[in-house]
Motif scaffolding. Structure first.
Motif, PDB file in Angstrom:
ATOM      1  N   ALA A 324      -5.022  -5.128  -4.426  1.00 37.50           N
ATOM      2  CA  ALA A 324      -4.878  -6.220  -5.392  1.00 37.50           C
ATOM      3  C   ALA A 324      -3.900  -5.847  -6.504  1.00 37.50           C
ATOM      4  O   ALA A 324      -3.077  -6.665  -6.931  1.00 37.50           O
ATOM      5  CB  ALA A 324      -6.240  -6.581  -5.980  1.00 37.50           C
ATOM      6  N   VAL A 325      -3.972  -4.599  -6.978  1.00 36.71           N
ATOM      7  CA  VAL A 325      -3.027  -4.151  -8.010  1.00 36.71           C
ATOM      8  C   VAL A 325      -1.610  -4.104  -7.456  1.00 36.71           C
ATOM      9  O   VAL A 325      -0.646  -4.520  -8.127  1.00 36.71           O
ATOM     10  CB  VAL A 325      -3.457  -2.779  -8.551  1.00 36.71           C
ATOM     11  N   ALA A 326      -1.458  -3.617  -6.231  1.00 33.42           N
ATOM     12  CA  ALA A 326      -0.126  -3.583  -5.627  1.00 33.42           C
ATOM     13  C   ALA A 326       0.434  -4.988  -5.444  1.00 33.42           C
ATOM     14  O   ALA A 326       1.631  -5.233  -5.666  1.00 33.42           O
ATOM     15  CB  ALA A 326      -0.198  -2.858  -4.277  1.00 33.42           C
ATOM     16  N   GLY A 327      -0.423  -5.930  -5.069  1.00 32.87           N
ATOM     17  CA  GLY A 327       0.046  -7.308  -4.957  1.00 32.87           C
ATOM     18  C   GLY A 327       0.462  -7.886  -6.293  1.00 32.87           C
ATOM     19  O   GLY A 327       1.454  -8.630  -6.368  1.00 32.87           O
ATOM     20  N   ALA A 328      -0.274  -7.549  -7.368  1.00 34.26           N
ATOM     21  CA  ALA A 328       0.102  -8.038  -8.696  1.00 34.26           C
ATOM     22  C   ALA A 328       1.432  -7.445  -9.145  1.00 34.26           C
ATOM     23  O   ALA A 328       2.272  -8.142  -9.733  1.00 34.26           O
ATOM     24  CB  ALA A 328      -1.005  -7.703  -9.698  1.00 34.26           C
TER      25      ALA A 328
END
Length: 377
Positions: A324-328
């Motif tokens: 999720a952090v990488a997607g953000a």
């Protein structure tokens, strides 16, 4: 002589035996997953993405939570998040903020002195300003929902056993603080059942204050005192026979590690430090913290009963939160306008594809760590 009779078979109603559910993931993995999901929520103001994060957290809680008293913490934090959205909207209506050309209604305004020129009381309430306030409140509510998911999934008792030996004294205070919300949730459930048995259905504020709020606070305080007494009787907080040079070396190693971790977190959260340098400082600080805690833990005599192992499934849970952090981060690089949508002119914000894909990957614990029957109650 009469034939011996066969003893009667004890029958148990099937509805009286229901399976207990247990969580198989490490509590540190659940907190890491929730904090990473909250980090992704803190890097966007897109309402669709924030609602998707809250929905993913709720889905994982619904599939992975157990039957413990703290498993209902998600719903409580969800209500708190909705209250935060309402309070943020009320603050905008009263004190104002960003303005726009679309006026919804006008309130009587009060002129403030020069030293308070940045605020106003009343005045025009615009659709653009209300939408910006809604985005801010929704982001805060999503952060609270992520914390509620961690409280509903992670066992405070297992978390206490998993804290490094050198931090066991600090961990007592941390676990007591983290168990406040679960204790309040369990206390509310017990008080509601007691009121139902007594036929008390009044919803007046005075009756609720006397029969719900006061007993819940009293019960939470009693349980905290019992927990503190139990920990004191088992030797928590007692000084061990460690030589003075070893204590000083242990404290210095631990302090250096924690200072390195704080410096890395400050660099990654600040805007003045370039991103490559900030991530490098964070990695160096994390390495120093791990080394300091590992070195200090070897010098602290501390036994551990049946320690929880951090296995591949736990790493998969943390990796799903990191997705999720990488997607953000990818969304900020590819679609910055969608990650931070403007409210003027009025338009429906677009859903960033990369960030949404990362958040959907964060729902993997619902399949990786399902709640399984452990026995019968």
């Amino acid at each position: 002589m009469a034939a011996p009779t066969r003893p009667a078979r004890l029958t148990v109603p099937t509805d009286a035996v229901r399976p207990m559910r247990r969580r198989t993931a490490h509590p540190v993995a659940w907190w890491g997953w929730a904090l990473l999901l909250a980090t992704a929520a803190g890097r966007t103001a897109n309402p669709w993405l924030l609602l998707l994060i809250a929905a993913v957290a709720g889905l994982v809680v619904a599939f992975c939570r157990g039957d413990e008293p703290w498993s209902g913490a998600y719903r409580v934090f969800l209500y708190i998040g909705l209250s935060a959205v309402a309070v943020r909207m009320a603050f905008y209506v009263v004190f104002g903020g960003s303005d726009g050309p679309t006026v919804l209604f006008t309130l009587p305004s009060v002129t403030l002195p020069d030293w308070a020129a940045g605020f106003r009381l009343g005045g025009d309430v615009t659709a653009e300003g209300a939408l910006a306030a809604l985005y801010d409140g929704l982001r805060l509510a999503t952060l609270l929902v992520c914390v509620g998911a961690a409280n509903a999934l992670a066992s405070p008792r297992r978390l206490l056993r998993s804290v490094p030996a050198v931090l066991y004294e600090v961990s007592v205070a941390v676990v007591v603080a983290l168990s406040v919300a679960p204790q309040l949730v369990a206390g509310v459930g017990r008080v509601r059942r007691a009121r139902a048995l007594r036929g008390n259905t009044s919803r007046s504020p005075a009756n609720l204050m006397r029969t719900v709020v006061a007993p819940v606070l009293h019960d939470a305080l009693d349980r905290s005192l019992h927990l503190a007494a139990a920990m004191a009787s088992r030797g928590y907080g007692r000084a061990a026979g460690v030589p003075a040079p070893a204590r000083r070396a242990t404290g210095a190693a631990l302090l250096i590690g924690l200072l390195g971790l704080c410096a890395g977190a400050y660099a990654i959260l600040g805007t003045a430090t370039p991103a490559p340098l900030a991530w490098s400082v964070l990695a160096a600080g994390a390495a120093a913290a791990v080394f300091g805690i590992a070195f200090a833990s070897k010098r602290v005599p501390h036994t551990r009963y049946r320690p929880d192992r951090f296995g591949p499934k736990d790493w998969a849970v943390v990796a799903s939160g990191a997705a999720a952090v990488a997607g953000a981060v990818a969304g900020l690089a590819l679609e910055p306008a969608a990650m931070w949508p403007a409210t003027a002119p009025l338009h429906a914000p677009a859903l960033p594809f990369a960030a949404a894909a990362g958040v959907l990957l964060a729902a993997a614990p619902a399949l990786l760590v399902p709640s399984t029957p452990e026995g019968t109650r």
